[in-house]
Enzyme design. Structure first.
Site, PDB file in Angstrom:
ATOM      1  N   ARG A   1      66.861  20.022  11.997  1.00  0.00           N
ATOM      2  CA  ARG A   1      68.210  19.310  12.290  1.00  0.00           C
ATOM      3  C   ARG A   1      69.440  18.944  12.107  1.00  0.00           C
ATOM      4  O   ARG A   1      70.586  18.696  12.419  1.00  0.00           O
ATOM      5  CB  ARG A   1      67.803  18.952  14.337  1.00  0.00           C
ATOM      6  CG  ARG A   1      66.964  17.583  14.049  1.00  0.00           C
ATOM      7  CD  ARG A   1      66.566  17.662  15.214  1.00  0.00           C
ATOM      8  NE  ARG A   1      67.646  16.525  16.145  1.00  0.00           N
ATOM      9  CZ  ARG A   1      67.101  16.049  17.253  1.00  0.00           C
ATOM     10  NH1 ARG A   1      66.108  17.026  17.828  1.00  0.00           N
ATOM     11  NH2 ARG A   1      67.892  15.199  18.288  1.00  0.00           N
TER      12      ARG A   1
ATOM     13  N   ARG B   1      62.457  21.210  14.796  1.00  0.00           N
ATOM     14  CA  ARG B   1      63.923  22.385  15.364  1.00  0.00           C
ATOM     15  C   ARG B   1      63.964  22.616  13.612  1.00  0.00           C
ATOM     16  O   ARG B   1      64.704  21.860  13.253  1.00  0.00           O
ATOM     17  CB  ARG B   1      64.620  21.541  16.555  1.00  0.00           C
ATOM     18  CG  ARG B   1      65.640  22.396  16.250  1.00  0.00           C
ATOM     19  CD  ARG B   1      66.023  21.549  17.624  1.00  0.00           C
ATOM     20  NE  ARG B   1      67.733  22.614  18.611  1.00  0.00           N
ATOM     21  CZ  ARG B   1      67.945  22.083  19.612  1.00  0.00           C
ATOM     22  NH1 ARG B   1      67.903  20.936  19.681  1.00  0.00           N
ATOM     23  NH2 ARG B   1      69.079  22.835  20.156  1.00  0.00           N
TER      24      ARG B   1
ATOM     25  N   GLU C   1      60.446  26.672  29.513  1.00  0.00           N
ATOM     26  CA  GLU C   1      60.008  26.853  28.327  1.00  0.00           C
ATOM     27  C   GLU C   1      59.311  25.359  28.132  1.00  0.00           C
ATOM     28  O   GLU C   1      59.499  24.359  28.417  1.00  0.00           O
ATOM     29  CB  GLU C   1      61.217  27.103  27.465  1.00  0.00           C
ATOM     30  CG  GLU C   1      62.190  28.122  27.617  1.00  0.00           C
ATOM     31  CD  GLU C   1      63.374  28.137  26.290  1.00  0.00           C
ATOM     32  OE1 GLU C   1      63.569  29.374  26.966  1.00  0.00           O
ATOM     33  OE2 GLU C   1      63.263  27.882  25.429  1.00  0.00           O
TER      34      GLU C   1
ATOM     35  N   PHE D   1      64.311  30.089  20.692  1.00  0.00           N
ATOM     36  CA  PHE D   1      64.721  29.701  21.930  1.00  0.00           C
ATOM     37  C   PHE D   1      66.179  30.072  22.246  1.00  0.00           C
ATOM     38  O   PHE D   1      66.804  29.545  23.286  1.00  0.00           O
ATOM     39  CB  PHE D   1      64.571  28.660  22.482  1.00  0.00           C
ATOM     40  CG  PHE D   1      64.073  27.226  22.055  1.00  0.00           C
ATOM     41  CD1 PHE D   1      65.964  26.736  21.943  1.00  0.00           C
ATOM     42  CD2 PHE D   1      63.383  27.022  20.994  1.00  0.00           C
ATOM     43  CE1 PHE D   1      66.053  25.855  20.938  1.00  0.00           C
ATOM     44  CE2 PHE D   1      63.566  25.519  20.620  1.00  0.00           C
ATOM     45  CZ  PHE D   1      64.539  25.305  20.219  1.00  0.00           C
TER      46      PHE D   1
ATOM     47  N   LYS E   1      65.029  18.177  29.233  1.00  0.00           N
ATOM     48  CA  LYS E   1      63.159  17.784  29.053  1.00  0.00           C
ATOM     49  C   LYS E   1      62.399  17.259  30.020  1.00  0.00           C
ATOM     50  O   LYS E   1      63.016  16.038  30.777  1.00  0.00           O
ATOM     51  CB  LYS E   1      63.418  17.351  27.763  1.00  0.00           C
ATOM     52  CG  LYS E   1      64.022  15.455  27.823  1.00  0.00           C
ATOM     53  CD  LYS E   1      64.027  15.703  26.290  1.00  0.00           C
ATOM     54  CE  LYS E   1      64.875  13.930  25.950  1.00  0.00           C
ATOM     55  NZ  LYS E   1      65.353  13.460  24.870  1.00  0.00           N
TER      56      LYS E   1
ATOM     57  N   ARG F   1      75.146  15.754  22.745  1.00  0.00           N
ATOM     58  CA  ARG F   1      73.454  15.902  24.072  1.00  0.00           C
ATOM     59  C   ARG F   1      74.252  15.385  26.030  1.00  0.00           C
ATOM     60  O   ARG F   1      74.715  14.761  26.100  1.00  0.00           O
ATOM     61  CB  ARG F   1      72.961  13.470  24.292  1.00  0.00           C
ATOM     62  CG  ARG F   1      71.781  14.456  25.068  1.00  0.00           C
ATOM     63  CD  ARG F   1      71.174  12.980  24.858  1.00  0.00           C
ATOM     64  NE  ARG F   1      70.381  12.597  22.885  1.00  0.00           N
ATOM     65  CZ  ARG F   1      69.778  13.084  22.512  1.00  0.00           C
ATOM     66  NH1 ARG F   1      68.674  13.964  23.747  1.00  0.00           N
ATOM     67  NH2 ARG F   1      69.043  13.337  21.942  1.00  0.00           N
TER      68      ARG F   1
ATOM     69  N   GLU G   1      61.518  26.192  17.537  1.00  0.00           N
ATOM     70  CA  GLU G   1      60.936  25.471  17.106  1.00  0.00           C
ATOM     71  C   GLU G   1      59.968  25.843  16.442  1.00  0.00           C
ATOM     72  O   GLU G   1      58.944  26.574  16.509  1.00  0.00           O
ATOM     73  CB  GLU G   1      60.484  23.984  18.273  1.00  0.00           C
ATOM     74  CG  GLU G   1      59.516  23.306  17.713  1.00  0.00           C
ATOM     75  CD  GLU G   1      60.311  21.493  17.608  1.00  0.00           C
ATOM     76  OE1 GLU G   1      61.552  21.873  18.258  1.00  0.00           O
ATOM     77  OE2 GLU G   1      59.707  20.663  17.598  1.00  0.00           O
TER      78      GLU G   1
ATOM     79  N   LYS H   1      57.460  22.794  25.556  1.00  0.00           N
ATOM     80  CA  LYS H   1      57.983  22.257  24.840  1.00  0.00           C
ATOM     81  C   LYS H   1      58.036  22.070  23.412  1.00  0.00           C
ATOM     82  O   LYS H   1      57.140  21.327  23.402  1.00  0.00           O
ATOM     83  CB  LYS H   1      59.197  20.361  25.348  1.00  0.00           C
ATOM     84  CG  LYS H   1      59.621  19.414  24.640  1.00  0.00           C
ATOM     85  CD  LYS H   1      60.011  18.816  25.375  1.00  0.00           C
ATOM     86  CE  LYS H   1      60.900  17.369  24.057  1.00  0.00           C
ATOM     87  NZ  LYS H   1      60.650  17.200  22.892  1.00  0.00           N
TER      88      LYS H   1
END
Ligand code: AMP
Length: 564
Positions: free
Chosen positions: A269, A254, A247, A337, A418, A412, A299, A249
């Site tokens: 976020r 966010r 997708e 997303f 990414k 994470r 986003e 970025k």
């Protein structure tokens, strides 16, 4: 409970530097606290009573003015007290204890309770014309009821920094010790339901089973899942079983959009409520949603003439509170997303393929809200082309997602990766600054950064960074730093750890000069990350990882060179 009881605990916590002792004090205090007061007590212990939920927009400058008026001090007297005591809370407490006339009023009113603080918070959430004047009056009247030590902590609570070395992870540890539940289970529960007080209550009344049952719910923001970086498409294809979703970025902020019937809220976020900043998105979602209850993620970026605006132009809209004035200047688009909750169900256990199928059915795309541009591919060339297309469309790169992966809030990991144009950056916590030279001597132009060190449960410094910002953005950063100064030494200031910046270094070096054992070589600030809280910043683990990958890359390059 009286506010003075908790202030006494703050004083005890501040007087020891041992983290174990701090945890023991909190555990003991929670043990004596009636269960129905636990959520509120925890909100106060974590310093979040006034800084979570609807923003109050009471910053340092406003408090400074109130302080001068309440204690009847000149600008100079207050500044001297601030320098002597380190921060505004400490300064006001000192000036208060010198004031005798207050004693008369003190004996006429009841000492304030924790509920009085909550009532005040609710009043302070008013908006509209003259609201700042009324807020100032209420705060001044409240201050007048307090003793010196209460003043110190009340002001610090308003500013969102208690300055007693009690970070949230220590409070979580205290909850685990109090309830005999593994610390890891408390931490995991907080990721899905970040109201720490409520988690403590559940741990105390229902134990481990209660924590395991915690689900995402609309209107309670969730800590989002974060991505690792990859340098090759091959790696992603291999790790994700040959096929990936890719997708754009988008380079914005966010957002989580929560809907519960007619009520729609958006959160950043860092879990700040941004509903008032995005009336156009809320109105659009009302028109296009096919659901009654849901949590979706995306986003948001600024859009001008059908093109995505640079991040800094978009941030101006977030900074301003007068949103009507800028909404038409910078219209926004939200690119969705993921979906975390729909109907009555927390869908984070489903695979991303299943969640995406749900997301596609949930709404009718509009100009303001649509799906992120996406392909599903098993081909490196196709991914490379898609990446270039993303860059042309003003995106930062692409996200590569594992179709089989569940959603892990607040972690994470490698469920999504990414792939960016630039070298990997670090999100670090600003803890100090230094004035520049010559023409720039009135401005901070070098900055000191720190990262959270899990093993030492504290922030450790990592070295000096120059500004890489434009003059305008450097001015914004300077303005944000000034209210957070807690100490000045010559040309250098110490800053309360509240700001996060994205920092790019040419190299990470091992260095005994800084506490963390690392220094950043030729480092500069890429941008101010107002959308991140200090809990979102990278930790020392990430710095170590970058250091190791950089070293293995160097060895690899050297090896290649030697072979040639
Ligand atoms: P980073 O902030 O560099 O760790 O990159 C991850 C961030 O990219 C996420 O937290 C999102 O804010 C942002 N992002 C932009 N587009 C997407 C997308 N299509 N999927 C997931 N995250 C995205």
């Amino acid at each position: 409970m009286r506010f003075s009881a908790i202030c006494e605990i703050f004083e005890q916590i501040a007087s020891t530097s041992s983290t174990n002792q701090k945890v023991a004090i909190v555990t003991q205090f929670l043990r004596q606290t009636p269960i129905d007061e636990i959520p509120l007590v925890i909100q106060i212990l974590t310093g979040t009573l006034f800084s979570q939920g609807a923003p109050l927009n009471i910053g340092y400058i406003i408090l400074w003015k109130i302080a001068r008026q309440v204690v009847g001090a000149s600008e100079n007297q207050l500044e001297q007290a601030r320098q002597a005591h380190g921060d505004l809370g400490g300064a006001m407490a000192a000036l208060f204890s010198q004031r005798k006339t207050r004693q008369a009023t003190l004996f006429m009113v009841d000492p304030p309770s924790l509920n009085d603080l909550v009532n005040l918070y609710q009043r302070l959430t008013i908006t509209g014309s003259r609201s700042t004047t009324r807020k100032k009056q209420w705060i001044a009247a409240f201050l007048d009821r307090l003793t010196a030590v209460e003043v110190k902590y009340f002001v610090r609570l308003l500013l969102g920094w208690l300055n007693i070395g009690l970070q949230t992870p220590l409070v979580l540890r205290a909850i685990a010790e109090l309830t005999n539940v593994p610390e890891e289970s408390v931490r995991r529960a907080v990721l899905k339901h970040p109201e720490v007080g409520e988690i403590a209550r559940i741990a105390m009344t229902e134990g481990l089973n209660g924590l395991a049952r915690i689900q995402i719910r609309p209107l309670i923001p969730v800590l989002p899942m974060l991505a690792m970086q990859t340098d090759t498409f091959e790696e992603a294809l291999r790790d994700f079983g040959g096929t990936v979703a890719a997708e754009y970025k988008y380079d914005g902020i966010r957002l989580q959009l929560h809907q519960d019937g007619d009520r729609i809220e958006v959160f950043s976020r860092r879990l700040t409520q941004l509903t008032n900043q995005f009336p156009d998105l809320i109105a659009s979602w009302k028109d296009i949603t096919r659901e009654k209850r849901c949590v979706v993620e995306g986003e948001v970026v600024g859009m001008l003439g059908g093109k995505i605006t640079p991040f800094q132009v978009f941030m101006r809209r977030i900074r301003t509170y007068e949103i009507e004035a800028t909404a038409s200047d910078v219209p926004v688009s939200l690119f969705l997303f993921d979906v975390l909750f729909v109907g009555d169900e927390d869908v984070t256990r489903l695979t991303y393929r299943e969640r995406y199928a749900i997301l596609e059915r949930m709404f009718k795309p509009s100009e303001h809200i649509r799906l992120a541009t996406r392909i599903v591919s098993n081909d490196v060339k196709e991914l490379q082309n898609f990446f270039e297309q993303a860059i042309t469309a003003e995106c930062e790169g692409i996200m590569l997602k594992d179709l089989k992966a569940d959603y892990m809030p607040g972690t994470r990991g490698t469920r999504m990766l990414k792939y960016k144009k630039t070298l990997e950056t670090l999100d670090l916590i600003l803890v100090g600054a230094e004035y520049g030279e010559g023409r720039k001597s009135a401005l901070f132009s070098r900055f000191f950064f720190a990262a959270w060190d899990e093993t030492r449960t504290k922030f450790t410094t990592l070295g000096k960074v120059s500004t890489g910002l434009t003059d305008d953005d450097n001015q914004v950063l300077n303005d944000q730093i000034r209210p957070l100064i807690v100490q000045e030494e010559g040309r250098r200031v110490t800053v309360a750890p509240q700001l996060v910046c994205e920092v790019l270094a040419d190299e990470i070096l091992e260095s005994p000069r800084f506490e963390a054992g690392y220094a950043l070589r030729f480092a500069r600030i890429v941008r101010i990350r107002e959308d991140l809280s200090i809990d979102d910043a990278d930790d020392i683990g990430k710095v170590k990882n970058l250091f190791t990958t950089q070293r293995s890359r160097k060895n690899y390059a050297q090896g290649k060179h030697e072979q040639e």
